[in-house]
Design a protein around this motif. Structure first.
Motif, PDB file in Angstrom:
ATOM      1  N   PRO A   7       7.502   2.862  -6.332  1.00  0.00           N
ATOM      2  CA  PRO A   7       8.760   2.384  -7.198  1.00  0.00           C
ATOM      3  C   PRO A   7       8.732   2.713  -8.234  1.00  0.00           C
ATOM      4  CG  PRO A   7       7.492   0.561  -6.099  1.00  0.00           C
ATOM      5  CD  PRO A   7       6.897   1.663  -5.601  1.00  0.00           C
ATOM      6  N   VAL A   8       9.944   2.888  -9.053  1.00  0.00           N
ATOM      7  CA  VAL A   8      10.079   2.729 -10.422  1.00  0.00           C
ATOM      8  C   VAL A   8       9.666   1.381 -10.880  1.00  0.00           C
ATOM      9  CG1 VAL A   8      11.499   3.234 -12.392  1.00  0.00           C
ATOM     10  CG2 VAL A   8      11.679   4.689 -10.529  1.00  0.00           C
ATOM     11  N   PRO A   9       8.804   1.297 -11.960  1.00  0.00           N
ATOM     12  CA  PRO A   9       8.434  -0.078 -12.183  1.00  0.00           C
ATOM     13  C   PRO A   9       9.599  -0.854 -12.994  1.00  0.00           C
ATOM     14  CG  PRO A   9       6.631   1.430 -12.969  1.00  0.00           C
ATOM     15  CD  PRO A   9       8.025   2.123 -12.513  1.00  0.00           C
ATOM     16  N   VAL A  10       9.508  -2.144 -12.771  1.00  0.00           N
ATOM     17  CA  VAL A  10      10.495  -3.184 -13.105  1.00  0.00           C
ATOM     18  C   VAL A  10      10.245  -3.115 -14.854  1.00  0.00           C
ATOM     19  CG1 VAL A  10      11.234  -5.393 -13.563  1.00  0.00           C
ATOM     20  CG2 VAL A  10      10.992  -4.677 -11.128  1.00  0.00           C
ATOM     21  N   GLY A  11      11.259  -2.750 -15.668  1.00  0.00           N
ATOM     22  CA  GLY A  11      11.044  -2.884 -17.127  1.00  0.00           C
ATOM     23  C   GLY A  11      10.514  -1.632 -17.708  1.00  0.00           C
ATOM     24  N   ALA A  12      10.420  -0.451 -16.726  1.00  0.00           N
ATOM     25  CA  ALA A  12       9.992   0.746 -17.340  1.00  0.00           C
ATOM     26  C   ALA A  12      10.845   1.313 -18.487  1.00  0.00           C
ATOM     27  CB  ALA A  12       9.730   1.745 -16.296  1.00  0.00           C
ATOM     28  N   SER A  13      12.284   1.134 -18.386  1.00  0.00           N
ATOM     29  CA  SER A  13      13.323   1.653 -19.435  1.00  0.00           C
ATOM     30  C   SER A  13      13.633   0.449 -20.259  1.00  0.00           C
ATOM     31  CB  SER A  13      14.342   2.202 -18.845  1.00  0.00           C
ATOM     32  OG  SER A  13      15.062   1.396 -17.959  1.00  0.00           O
ATOM     33  N   TYR A  51       0.721  -1.177   0.074  1.00  0.00           N
ATOM     34  CA  TYR A  51      -0.214   0.108  -0.061  1.00  0.00           C
ATOM     35  C   TYR A  51       0.860   1.488  -0.139  1.00  0.00           C
ATOM     36  CZ  TYR A  51      -3.154   3.607   1.905  1.00  0.00           C
ATOM     37  OH  TYR A  51      -3.546   4.920   1.855  1.00  0.00           O
ATOM     38  N   THR A  52       0.525   2.358  -0.714  1.00  0.00           N
ATOM     39  CA  THR A  52       1.251   3.517  -0.707  1.00  0.00           C
ATOM     40  C   THR A  52       0.042   4.668  -0.545  1.00  0.00           C
ATOM     41  OG1 THR A  52       2.718   2.718  -2.499  1.00  0.00           O
ATOM     42  CG2 THR A  52       2.463   5.123  -2.110  1.00  0.00           C
ATOM     43  N   ALA A  53       0.182   5.338   0.408  1.00  0.00           N
ATOM     44  CA  ALA A  53      -0.812   6.620   0.573  1.00  0.00           C
ATOM     45  C   ALA A  53      -1.064   7.440  -0.533  1.00  0.00           C
ATOM     46  CB  ALA A  53      -0.268   7.304   1.610  1.00  0.00           C
ATOM     47  N   PRO A  54      -2.159   7.955  -0.615  1.00  0.00           N
ATOM     48  CA  PRO A  54      -2.542   8.823  -1.819  1.00  0.00           C
ATOM     49  C   PRO A  54      -1.488   9.967  -1.727  1.00  0.00           C
ATOM     50  CG  PRO A  54      -4.691   8.170  -0.802  1.00  0.00           C
ATOM     51  CD  PRO A  54      -3.589   7.422   0.156  1.00  0.00           C
ATOM     52  N   SER A  55      -1.193  10.460  -0.759  1.00  0.00           N
ATOM     53  CA  SER A  55      -0.336  11.719  -0.497  1.00  0.00           C
ATOM     54  C   SER A  55       0.898  11.378  -1.146  1.00  0.00           C
ATOM     55  CB  SER A  55      -0.320  12.181   0.581  1.00  0.00           C
ATOM     56  OG  SER A  55       0.082  11.417   1.744  1.00  0.00           O
ATOM     57  N   ASP A  56       1.593  10.318  -1.166  1.00  0.00           N
ATOM     58  CA  ASP A  56       2.795   9.687  -1.501  1.00  0.00           C
ATOM     59  C   ASP A  56       2.989   9.242  -2.901  1.00  0.00           C
ATOM     60  OD1 ASP A  56       3.589  10.683   1.270  1.00  0.00           O
ATOM     61  OD2 ASP A  56       3.397   8.303   1.779  1.00  0.00           O
ATOM     62  N   LEU A  57       1.651   9.058  -3.442  1.00  0.00           N
ATOM     63  CA  LEU A  57       1.828   8.359  -4.982  1.00  0.00           C
ATOM     64  C   LEU A  57       2.698   8.939  -5.697  1.00  0.00           C
ATOM     65  CD1 LEU A  57      -1.764   7.222  -5.455  1.00  0.00           C
ATOM     66  CD2 LEU A  57       0.051   5.748  -5.260  1.00  0.00           C
ATOM     67  N   ASP A  67      -2.954   8.577 -16.358  1.00  0.00           N
ATOM     68  CA  ASP A  67      -3.460   9.865 -16.220  1.00  0.00           C
ATOM     69  C   ASP A  67      -3.395  10.440 -14.804  1.00  0.00           C
ATOM     70  OD1 ASP A  67      -5.786  11.918 -17.005  1.00  0.00           O
ATOM     71  OD2 ASP A  67      -6.633  11.211 -15.237  1.00  0.00           O
ATOM     72  N   HIS A  68      -3.265   9.412 -13.796  1.00  0.00           N
ATOM     73  CA  HIS A  68      -3.082  10.010 -12.426  1.00  0.00           C
ATOM     74  C   HIS A  68      -2.361   8.748 -11.681  1.00  0.00           C
ATOM     75  CE1 HIS A  68      -6.945   7.544 -12.677  1.00  0.00           C
ATOM     76  NE2 HIS A  68      -6.640   7.221 -11.557  1.00  0.00           N
ATOM     77  N   PRO A  69      -1.763   9.198 -10.642  1.00  0.00           N
ATOM     78  CA  PRO A  69      -0.666   8.258  -9.731  1.00  0.00           C
ATOM     79  C   PRO A  69      -1.564   7.059  -9.312  1.00  0.00           C
ATOM     80  CG  PRO A  69      -0.321  10.644  -9.133  1.00  0.00           C
ATOM     81  CD  PRO A  69      -1.455  10.638 -10.127  1.00  0.00           C
ATOM     82  N   VAL A  70      -1.214   5.782  -9.362  1.00  0.00           N
ATOM     83  CA  VAL A  70      -1.755   4.712  -8.832  1.00  0.00           C
ATOM     84  C   VAL A  70      -0.770   3.756  -8.399  1.00  0.00           C
ATOM     85  CG1 VAL A  70      -3.689   4.606 -10.427  1.00  0.00           C
ATOM     86  CG2 VAL A  70      -1.555   3.425 -11.092  1.00  0.00           C
ATOM     87  N   ASP A  71      -0.971   2.782  -7.264  1.00  0.00           N
ATOM     88  CA  ASP A  71      -0.187   2.233  -6.682  1.00  0.00           C
ATOM     89  C   ASP A  71       0.193   0.706  -7.284  1.00  0.00           C
ATOM     90  OD1 ASP A  71      -2.230   0.797  -5.551  1.00  0.00           O
ATOM     91  OD2 ASP A  71      -1.783   1.026  -3.519  1.00  0.00           O
TER      92      ASP A  71
END
Length: 319
Positions: free
Chosen positions: A182-188, A171-177, A229-233
């Motif tokens: 974390p940077v997703p594995v495989g993002a780059s 879980y990640t709090a909405p204020s911290d999203l 479109d918006h931050p998610v965990d």
């Protein structure tokens, strides 16, 4: 409550405005819904307008992208939850399963915005503590009175405290999203050739190649303006549907640009996390009947657990 026919509702009811926050989209330009009206007990009419062109869901072979319909339906879930069932903003709406089918011959694009009508029936409604916990939507979709498609989906609704327990250590709090996810594995990671998945731009490819031609790693780019479109965990459902669509094209090989998905039958089993590789595998299935459309079975596996599955039925673009 006295039931009112959908046709009567469309003709006589005053459509109500769609608050942008009820679609869970931060970018106003990405809101597809234009209005809604009650159509009887647990029935709702929702209207939408598809843009003439779209930066991500572009027309193919003179027809609108069927994923526009998926996004229209996805936006209808929070709209109905908040407007009709008093779900507070901040509650989490989670897909359980989602099936939809388009009438490919009715998806033509004529260079103008396209108006769509969704006739939605809600059933199998579960409430806990006076709040909506889950419901199923059956949807008939039309354009100018013509049959455009159908959909069947079920989702659950969770208060923030329940969602926090479900996510546990993830879980990640909405204020911290915005900063703590974390940077997703495989993002780059490198992407498969865009043409292989019927995409024009590498930035829109969500599959990274592996040693197997029928298997890829999910590429999660949180900077993508449409899919994120918006931050998610966790990985959003529309990203997984897009991965299934791209995998269905990829296994077609040289025929990738000659087929279009017309039916998705998807199930969501687990949250797809950002910090662990997610493997997408596709297998071509024969047509269920002579002359029928072939399908591609797609699965998403993470930490040896099946997180998502989807059967994508494809049709020739010339159909």
């Amino acid at each position: 409550m006295t039931l009112v026919s959908y046709a009567q509702t469309t003709r006589t009811a005053q459509l109500r405005a769609v608050p942008q926050e009820f679609t869970h989209k931060l970018a106003r330009a990405e809101v597809l819904l234009t209005g809604w009206a009650p159509a009887g007990e647990d029935r709702v009419t929702v209207t939408a307008r598809w843009p003439r062109t779209h930066s991500f869901y572009a027309s193919v072979a003179g027809r609108h992208d069927p994923m526009l319909l998926a996004e229209t339906l996805r936006q209808s879930i929070p709209l109905i939850s908040h407007a009709c069932y008093d779900v507070p903003l901040g509650h989490h709406l989670i897909w359980q399963h989602f099936t939809y089918e388009v009438a490919h011959e009715a998806m033509w694009a004529d260079g103008r915005p396209m108006d769509v009508e969704l006739r939605i029936s809600c059933n199998d409604i579960v409430r806990r503590g006076g709040r909506l916990a889950a419901l199923t939507m059956d949807v008939e979709i039309l354009r100018d009175g013509l049959h455009l498609g159908t959909a069947h989906t079920r989702f659950s609704s969770h208060a923030p405290s329940i969602y926090r327990r479900l996510r546990g250590d993830r879980y990640t709090a909405p204020s911290d999203l915005a900063g703590a996810v974390p940077v997703p594995v495989g993002a780059s990671a490198p992407v498969v050739p865009p043409a292989l998945v019927n995409r024009e731009h590498a930035a829109d490819v969500v599959l990274s190649p592996t040693a197997r031609p029928d298997q890829w790693q999910l590429r999660v780019d949180q900077s993508h303006p449409i899919l994120f479109d918006h931050p998610v965990d966790h990985a959003p459902g529309m990203l997984l549907l897009e991965a299934a669509r791209q995998a269905a094209h990829a296994v077609q090989g040289p025929r990738a640009d000659t087929v279009v998905p017309v039916r998705f039958e998807s199930a969501f089993f687990r949250y797809v996390e950002f910090d662990t590789p997610c493997v997408i595998t596709a297998c071509v299935e024969p047509a269920a009947r002579p002359g029928g459309h072939p399908s591609v079975s797609v699965t998403a596996l993470q930490e040896d657990n099946e997180a998502f599955s989807c059967r994508v039925t494809v049709a020739a673009t010339t159909a």
